[in-house]
Design an enzyme around this catalytic site. Structure first.
Site, PDB file in Angstrom:
ATOM      1  N   SER A 124      40.982  40.585 -69.274  1.00  0.00           N
ATOM      2  CA  SER A 124      40.750  39.231 -68.757  1.00  0.00           C
ATOM      3  C   SER A 124      40.457  39.360 -67.274  1.00  0.00           C
ATOM      4  O   SER A 124      41.254  39.966 -66.540  1.00  0.00           O
ATOM      5  CB  SER A 124      41.977  38.339 -68.959  1.00  0.00           C
ATOM      6  OG  SER A 124      42.082  37.888 -70.285  1.00  0.00           O
ATOM      7  N   ARG A 144      50.574  44.803 -79.271  1.00  0.00           N
ATOM      8  CA  ARG A 144      51.338  43.918 -78.379  1.00  0.00           C
ATOM      9  C   ARG A 144      52.720  44.531 -78.167  1.00  0.00           C
ATOM     10  O   ARG A 144      53.586  44.441 -79.027  1.00  0.00           O
ATOM     11  CB  ARG A 144      51.437  42.519 -78.987  1.00  0.00           C
ATOM     12  CG  ARG A 144      51.949  41.452 -78.024  1.00  0.00           C
ATOM     13  CD  ARG A 144      52.009  40.102 -78.698  1.00  0.00           C
ATOM     14  NE  ARG A 144      50.699  39.640 -79.108  1.00  0.00           N
ATOM     15  CZ  ARG A 144      49.860  38.958 -78.325  1.00  0.00           C
ATOM     16  NH1 ARG A 144      50.197  38.668 -77.091  1.00  0.00           N
ATOM     17  NH2 ARG A 144      48.688  38.555 -78.787  1.00  0.00           N
ATOM     18  N   ARG A 161      45.270  49.339 -75.605  1.00  0.00           N
ATOM     19  CA  ARG A 161      44.256  48.703 -76.453  1.00  0.00           C
ATOM     20  C   ARG A 161      42.967  49.525 -76.472  1.00  0.00           C
ATOM     21  O   ARG A 161      42.262  49.548 -77.477  1.00  0.00           O
ATOM     22  CB  ARG A 161      44.014  47.274 -75.990  1.00  0.00           C
ATOM     23  CG  ARG A 161      45.227  46.385 -76.237  1.00  0.00           C
ATOM     24  CD  ARG A 161      44.922  44.910 -76.153  1.00  0.00           C
ATOM     25  NE  ARG A 161      46.092  44.123 -76.552  1.00  0.00           N
ATOM     26  CZ  ARG A 161      46.078  42.842 -76.848  1.00  0.00           C
ATOM     27  NH1 ARG A 161      44.940  42.160 -76.773  1.00  0.00           N
ATOM     28  NH2 ARG A 161      47.179  42.210 -77.213  1.00  0.00           N
ATOM     29  N   GLU A 170      40.917  40.959 -77.500  1.00  0.00           N
ATOM     30  CA  GLU A 170      40.903  41.027 -76.035  1.00  0.00           C
ATOM     31  C   GLU A 170      41.386  42.378 -75.524  1.00  0.00           C
ATOM     32  O   GLU A 170      42.411  42.905 -75.970  1.00  0.00           O
ATOM     33  CB  GLU A 170      41.812  39.927 -75.466  1.00  0.00           C
ATOM     34  CG  GLU A 170      41.899  39.938 -73.946  1.00  0.00           C
ATOM     35  CD  GLU A 170      43.233  39.439 -73.421  1.00  0.00           C
ATOM     36  OE1 GLU A 170      43.617  39.885 -72.329  1.00  0.00           O
ATOM     37  OE2 GLU A 170      43.886  38.634 -74.112  1.00  0.00           O
ATOM     38  N   ARG A 192      56.402  43.174 -70.341  1.00  0.00           N
ATOM     39  CA  ARG A 192      56.354  41.756 -70.698  1.00  0.00           C
ATOM     40  C   ARG A 192      57.319  41.485 -71.849  1.00  0.00           C
ATOM     41  O   ARG A 192      57.389  42.259 -72.802  1.00  0.00           O
ATOM     42  CB  ARG A 192      54.944  41.331 -71.096  1.00  0.00           C
ATOM     43  CG  ARG A 192      53.967  41.345 -69.929  1.00  0.00           C
ATOM     44  CD  ARG A 192      52.606  40.842 -70.316  1.00  0.00           C
ATOM     45  NE  ARG A 192      51.662  40.999 -69.216  1.00  0.00           N
ATOM     46  CZ  ARG A 192      50.353  40.835 -69.317  1.00  0.00           C
ATOM     47  NH1 ARG A 192      49.823  40.510 -70.479  1.00  0.00           N
ATOM     48  NH2 ARG A 192      49.568  40.990 -68.267  1.00  0.00           N
TER      49      ARG A 192
END
Length: 430
Positions: free
Chosen positions: A352, A277, A391, A349, A262
């Protein structure tokens, strides 16, 4: 993508749904293009019928010896042929414009999704586990003594730039063990089908799941046109792209471990410390393809699958329902699972899980044959992280850290580490 027939029947419903997401009304633009397209198609069909009728009359005029009528009809056929070609090209262009508009409109939220503008308006629905009380000030993952030797951001920056990491030694082994554990857990306990897919895909696959055309800047494209997948959602969901499957084959439940890429175009300056991130990371992704009547139950099931991984690792978490303003583009409803990070003293988070209804299936033209017969219907699709591996590594390291700089590792990982139970303060496993 939205059903144009539903928009024709109730344009206000589309605009109301978009307003809930903070988006502008779009029905007027959609219906204007749709009406123009249908009008041109009708005109083309009328001209085509006139062309066919004149073509039949040409022969009769020739046979009767009426040369003037023959020439008039032949000119008319040529005129109508050119007119039909022009209008068909116009209709094709209008159809492309309409598709482009529909492709940029987000999915409509379900009625029970809470109203809100951003993450501050998300609604917590449950918690599991009690955050550990430390006798010392807990550190963030990249500051823990035992982690520092195995998490190298300087070398990664030399190799690739910012938002990359090089993992070595014990930390790299824990990272790998987590991915293996997640896959085994989903296959053995949740009945998911382990799948291995490419990480390079065509434009059409990114369009199918909604990354294109609107969010191209969030992903990376190679010089020969392939896209690096931002998540295995793209490949797993597109397995049914263009297919009409038997209802008896549903649900289809996939899980894959892949590299993900990403650009993080909209997150400049956010979470720059550590590996929270990154531009390149790993995820174990779940995708379900279901009958429309069972997609909401499947959403709850998938959420429990992801939660179960955290429970097996002994990591406290909370689950929230995202509000209308915080949901992803293709989602009808999303559950975010947030793991406790003591180094940040907050939940972050880690998964999701979204139900998309037929939104992606319409983009992919993915259908199923009803068992009782009848016309094929659009499938429903769902996706969710099970989990983000990096994560999960952060959470394991921060929650298991000790005052001497070591890290006690979750029991579930011990078999994947050849019986090792601890990351020592010098970065080795013991």
């Amino acid at each position: 993508m939205h059903d144009i027939r539903a928009i024709r029947e109730n344009p206000a419903a589309l605009d109301a749904a978009l307003a809930r997401r903070g988006a502008e009304a779009a029905s007027a633009r959609v219906l204007e293009l749709d009406e123009k397209r249908r009008s041109v198609i009708h005109a083309a069909e009328t001209a085509q019928a006139e062309q066919k009728r004149a073509s039949k009359e040409v022969g009769a005029a020739k046979a009767s010896g009426d040369e003037a009528e023959f020439e008039r009809l032949r000119a008319l056929v040529a005129e109508k042929k050119a007119e039909v070609a022009r209008m068909q090209a116009e209709a094709k262009a209008l159809d492309a414009q309409l598709t482009d508009v529909l492709m940029t409109l987000p999915n409509t939220p379900l009625s029970d999704v809470p109203e809100g503008e951003d993450e501050a308006d998300n609604v917590e629905i449950r918690r599991w586990g009690t955050p550990r009380e430390f006798a010392f000030a807990p550190k963030e993952h990249f500051e823990i003594d035992g982690v520092v030797p195995g998490m190298d951001f300087e070398t990664a920056a030399k190799l690739s730039g910012s938002r990359f990491v090089v993992l070595t030694g014990g930390v790299a082994r824990i990272h790998r063990a987590l991915a293996q554990f997640m896959l085994d857990h989903h296959v053995e306990n949740n009945g998911l089908s382990e799948t291995w897919t490419p990480v390079l895909v065509r434009d059409e696959m990114m369009q199918g799941t909604g990354q294109l055309p609107k969010f191209g800047e969030d992903s990376y494209q190679t010089t020969n046109g392939w896209w690096l997948v931002p998540t295995a959602e793209v490949t797993l969901t597109n397995i049914v792209n263009g297919l009409t499957v038997d209802e008896a084959s549903l649900p289809r439940r996939y899980v894959a471990h892949t590299q993900c890429f990403r650009s993080e175009a909209g997150s400049a300056g956010k979470d720059t410390a550590g590996m929270l991130r990154q531009h390149q990371f790993e995820k174990v992704e779940m995708v379900s393809v279901t009958h429309p009547d069972r997609s909401l139950d499947e959403h709850d099931r998938m959420t429990r699958c992801a939660e179960g991984v955290l429970e097996a690792l002994g990591l406290p978490y909370r689950t929230v329902v995202l509000c209308t303003g915080d949901m992803g583009f293709g989602a009808q409803k999303t559950h975010d699972i947030e793991v406790w990070l003591p180094g940040q003293n907050t939940y972050r988070e880690i998964s999701s899980v979204s139900v998309c209804g037929d939104f992606q299936a319409r983009r992919m033209n993915a259908r199923f044959k009803p068992a009782e017969g009848g016309k094929p219907e659009f499938l429903h699709t769902l996706n969710g992280s099970g989990l983000a591996v990096g994560r999960a590594l952060i959470a394991v390291l921060e929650n298991g850290q000790q005052e001497d700089g070591a890290v006690e590792l979750p029991q579930a990982l011990h078999p994947y580490l050849r019986g090792k139970t601890r990351l020592q303060a010098d970065g080795t496993l013991a």
